[in-house]
Design a protein around this motif. Sequence first.
Motif, PDB file in Angstrom:
ATOM      1  N   LEU A 190      21.477  10.270 109.308  1.00  0.00           N
ATOM      2  CA  LEU A 190      21.132   9.140 110.161  1.00  0.00           C
ATOM      3  C   LEU A 190      22.358   8.266 110.424  1.00  0.00           C
ATOM      4  CD1 LEU A 190      17.676   7.834 108.843  1.00  0.00           C
ATOM      5  CD2 LEU A 190      18.142   8.994 111.005  1.00  0.00           C
ATOM      6  N   ARG A 191      23.241   8.192 109.445  1.00  0.00           N
ATOM      7  CA  ARG A 191      24.467   7.401 109.572  1.00  0.00           C
ATOM      8  C   ARG A 191      25.560   8.140 110.344  1.00  0.00           C
ATOM      9  NH1 ARG A 191      24.301   1.917 108.555  1.00  0.00           N
ATOM     10  NH2 ARG A 191      22.954   1.484 106.775  1.00  0.00           N
ATOM     11  N   GLY A 192      25.316   9.396 110.696  1.00  0.00           N
ATOM     12  CA  GLY A 192      26.288  10.145 111.464  1.00  0.00           C
ATOM     13  C   GLY A 192      27.417  10.742 110.658  1.00  0.00           C
ATOM     14  N   LEU A 193      27.233  10.847 109.346  1.00  0.00           N
ATOM     15  CA  LEU A 193      28.279  11.433 108.503  1.00  0.00           C
ATOM     16  C   LEU A 193      28.231  12.958 108.579  1.00  0.00           C
ATOM     17  CD1 LEU A 193      27.835   9.211 105.300  1.00  0.00           C
ATOM     18  CD2 LEU A 193      29.651   9.042 107.020  1.00  0.00           C
ATOM     19  N   PRO A 194      29.371  13.626 108.489  1.00  0.00           N
ATOM     20  CA  PRO A 194      29.382  15.094 108.465  1.00  0.00           C
ATOM     21  C   PRO A 194      28.617  15.616 107.241  1.00  0.00           C
ATOM     22  CG  PRO A 194      31.593  14.223 108.831  1.00  0.00           C
ATOM     23  CD  PRO A 194      30.738  13.064 108.454  1.00  0.00           C
ATOM     24  N   GLY A 195      27.966  16.766 107.415  1.00  0.00           N
ATOM     25  CA  GLY A 195      27.142  17.320 106.355  1.00  0.00           C
ATOM     26  C   GLY A 195      27.882  17.532 105.045  1.00  0.00           C
ATOM     27  N   ALA A 196      29.094  18.065 105.111  1.00  0.00           N
ATOM     28  CA  ALA A 196      29.859  18.319 103.891  1.00  0.00           C
ATOM     29  C   ALA A 196      30.211  17.018 103.184  1.00  0.00           C
ATOM     30  CB  ALA A 196      31.129  19.099 104.223  1.00  0.00           C
ATOM     31  N   GLU A 197      30.520  15.979 103.962  1.00  0.00           N
ATOM     32  CA  GLU A 197      30.845  14.677 103.376  1.00  0.00           C
ATOM     33  C   GLU A 197      29.615  14.062 102.714  1.00  0.00           C
ATOM     34  OE1 GLU A 197      33.411  11.413 102.485  1.00  0.00           O
ATOM     35  OE2 GLU A 197      33.794  13.463 103.169  1.00  0.00           O
ATOM     36  N   VAL A 198      28.455  14.198 103.370  1.00  0.00           N
ATOM     37  CA  VAL A 198      27.203  13.696 102.786  1.00  0.00           C
ATOM     38  C   VAL A 198      26.925  14.380 101.459  1.00  0.00           C
ATOM     39  CG1 VAL A 198      24.698  13.576 103.070  1.00  0.00           C
ATOM     40  CG2 VAL A 198      26.195  13.073 105.008  1.00  0.00           C
ATOM     41  N   ASP A 199      27.060  15.703 101.419  1.00  0.00           N
ATOM     42  CA  ASP A 199      26.796  16.455 100.195  1.00  0.00           C
ATOM     43  C   ASP A 199      27.729  16.023  99.071  1.00  0.00           C
ATOM     44  OD1 ASP A 199      24.806  17.823 101.493  1.00  0.00           O
ATOM     45  OD2 ASP A 199      26.049  19.583 101.942  1.00  0.00           O
ATOM     46  N   MET A 200      28.998  15.825  99.385  1.00  0.00           N
ATOM     47  CA  MET A 200      29.965  15.418  98.374  1.00  0.00           C
ATOM     48  C   MET A 200      29.646  14.028  97.834  1.00  0.00           C
ATOM     49  SD  MET A 200      32.848  13.325  97.916  1.00  0.00           S
ATOM     50  CE  MET A 200      33.618  13.089  99.527  1.00  0.00           C
ATOM     51  N   LEU A 241      10.542   3.864 100.482  1.00  0.00           N
ATOM     52  CA  LEU A 241      11.350   5.072 100.602  1.00  0.00           C
ATOM     53  C   LEU A 241      10.498   6.215 101.148  1.00  0.00           C
ATOM     54  CD1 LEU A 241      13.073   4.835  97.105  1.00  0.00           C
ATOM     55  CD2 LEU A 241      14.164   4.373  99.303  1.00  0.00           C
ATOM     56  N   PHE A 242      11.162   7.265 101.599  1.00  0.00           N
ATOM     57  CA  PHE A 242      10.454   8.477 102.029  1.00  0.00           C
ATOM     58  C   PHE A 242      10.074   9.244 100.757  1.00  0.00           C
ATOM     59  CE2 PHE A 242      13.138   7.410 105.690  1.00  0.00           C
ATOM     60  CZ  PHE A 242      12.170   7.373 106.689  1.00  0.00           C
ATOM     61  N   GLU A 243       8.878   8.992 100.269  1.00  0.00           N
ATOM     62  CA  GLU A 243       8.498   9.424  98.923  1.00  0.00           C
ATOM     63  C   GLU A 243       8.253  10.912  98.790  1.00  0.00           C
ATOM     64  OE1 GLU A 243       5.155   6.912  97.987  1.00  0.00           O
ATOM     65  OE2 GLU A 243       6.500   5.398  97.110  1.00  0.00           O
ATOM     66  N   ARG A 244       8.055  11.606  99.896  1.00  0.00           N
ATOM     67  CA  ARG A 244       7.811  13.046  99.829  1.00  0.00           C
ATOM     68  C   ARG A 244       9.099  13.858  99.964  1.00  0.00           C
ATOM     69  NH1 ARG A 244       3.261  14.054  97.132  1.00  0.00           N
ATOM     70  NH2 ARG A 244       1.665  12.564  97.729  1.00  0.00           N
ATOM     71  N   LEU A 245      10.228  13.162  99.926  1.00  0.00           N
ATOM     72  CA  LEU A 245      11.516  13.835  99.843  1.00  0.00           C
ATOM     73  C   LEU A 245      12.020  13.757  98.406  1.00  0.00           C
ATOM     74  CD1 LEU A 245      13.380  12.421 102.990  1.00  0.00           C
ATOM     75  CD2 LEU A 245      12.176  14.595 102.784  1.00  0.00           C
ATOM     76  N   SER A 246      12.824  14.706  98.020  1.00  0.00           N
ATOM     77  CA  SER A 246      13.493  14.603  96.725  1.00  0.00           C
ATOM     78  C   SER A 246      14.627  13.588  96.843  1.00  0.00           C
ATOM     79  CB  SER A 246      14.049  15.960  96.297  1.00  0.00           C
ATOM     80  OG  SER A 246      15.132  16.338  97.135  1.00  0.00           O
ATOM     81  N   GLY A 247      15.193  13.198  95.703  1.00  0.00           N
ATOM     82  CA  GLY A 247      16.296  12.255  95.735  1.00  0.00           C
ATOM     83  C   GLY A 247      17.459  12.767  96.562  1.00  0.00           C
ATOM     84  N   ARG A 248      17.828  14.029  96.372  1.00  0.00           N
ATOM     85  CA  ARG A 248      18.938  14.594  97.148  1.00  0.00           C
ATOM     86  C   ARG A 248      18.581  14.694  98.630  1.00  0.00           C
ATOM     87  NH1 ARG A 248      23.734  17.116  97.186  1.00  0.00           N
ATOM     88  NH2 ARG A 248      24.084  16.903  94.955  1.00  0.00           N
ATOM     89  N   GLU A 249      17.363  15.100  98.948  1.00  0.00           N
ATOM     90  CA  GLU A 249      16.952  15.183 100.351  1.00  0.00           C
ATOM     91  C   GLU A 249      16.996  13.805 101.010  1.00  0.00           C
ATOM     92  OE1 GLU A 249      13.851  18.984 100.149  1.00  0.00           O
ATOM     93  OE2 GLU A 249      13.132  16.941  99.795  1.00  0.00           O
ATOM     94  N   LEU A 250      16.616  12.776 100.273  1.00  0.00           N
ATOM     95  CA  LEU A 250      16.646  11.418 100.820  1.00  0.00           C
ATOM     96  C   LEU A 250      18.077  11.014 101.177  1.00  0.00           C
ATOM     97  CD1 LEU A 250      15.262   8.721 101.462  1.00  0.00           C
ATOM     98  CD2 LEU A 250      15.634   8.066  99.077  1.00  0.00           C
ATOM     99  N   LEU A 251      19.021  11.321 100.303  1.00  0.00           N
ATOM    100  CA  LEU A 251      20.411  10.992 100.584  1.00  0.00           C
ATOM    101  C   LEU A 251      20.958  11.828 101.746  1.00  0.00           C
ATOM    102  CD1 LEU A 251      21.945  10.534  97.024  1.00  0.00           C
ATOM    103  CD2 LEU A 251      20.991   8.810  98.570  1.00  0.00           C
ATOM    104  N   ALA A 252      20.578  13.085 101.810  1.00  0.00           N
ATOM    105  CA  ALA A 252      21.017  13.934 102.916  1.00  0.00           C
ATOM    106  C   ALA A 252      20.493  13.404 104.251  1.00  0.00           C
ATOM    107  CB  ALA A 252      20.537  15.367 102.695  1.00  0.00           C
TER     108      ALA A 252
END
Length: 272
Positions: free
Chosen positions: A121-131, A105-116
Amino acid sequence: MPEQHRRVDVAGEAPEAAPPAVRVEGLWKRFGEHIAVAGVDLELPAGKFVGLVGPNGAGKTTTLSMVTGLLRPDHGRIEVAGHDVWQDPAAVKARIGVLPEGLRLFERLSGRELLAYTGRLRGLPGAEVDMRATQLLDVLDLAGAQHKLVIDYSTGMRKKIGLAAALLHNPSVLFLDEPFEGVDPVSAQTIRGVLERYTASGATVVFSSHVMELVESLCDWVAVMAAGHIRAHGTLAEVRGDAPTLQQAFLELVGAQGRDTGESLDWLGGAR
């Protein structure tokens, strides 16, 4: 999820059954003189919790690596969700989620940053990713650690954040390589609940394991692999046959039933 029955039209003709989640034909992989996968033919049903089981060194990880496009086979054809893994890799990768063995994993990112990052990368809209990230962090009991760096996560937390990343784009087929290994019972129960909910929605989980009790409690369908070959496949009842447990059926299938180490270790233990 209810069983997928073949529908019959008004003329009494049954249409074709739903295509398998994964179709493998003539799959081979050699590393030097060692043949890891030897001519595997296999169809994994859609909408099921599928277990790929076998002893260490059976070829499970190599097979999953080829099926998910991480390792090119020497020979053979692989289709996932109706798309050829090597001829149409973009379509396949859009439809699968992967939690590999030895997850990096990208270990220097937080858990939320990793998901964002994963969502973008998957091309999802930012608001959808956050939700979706918020919901996954909550369900996987990671909300309290969402701003903590992944490098400081425990093994169980790493498995859960990896699972969240694999599920974020809502794949049709989820591939998991030993997802419960090294995971504490609380985290294992959380992961299990998420996976059961996922398959109940009609998606497919394919996971490898050598823990038969876990497979027997989770899976609808099983393929047993040993020495690069598929020894048996089908529903739990079909693979178990007349054996009282899947463990005993497994030992017979892989040729380990009745193995005795008593005489070779007669020096072990006892008075000194």
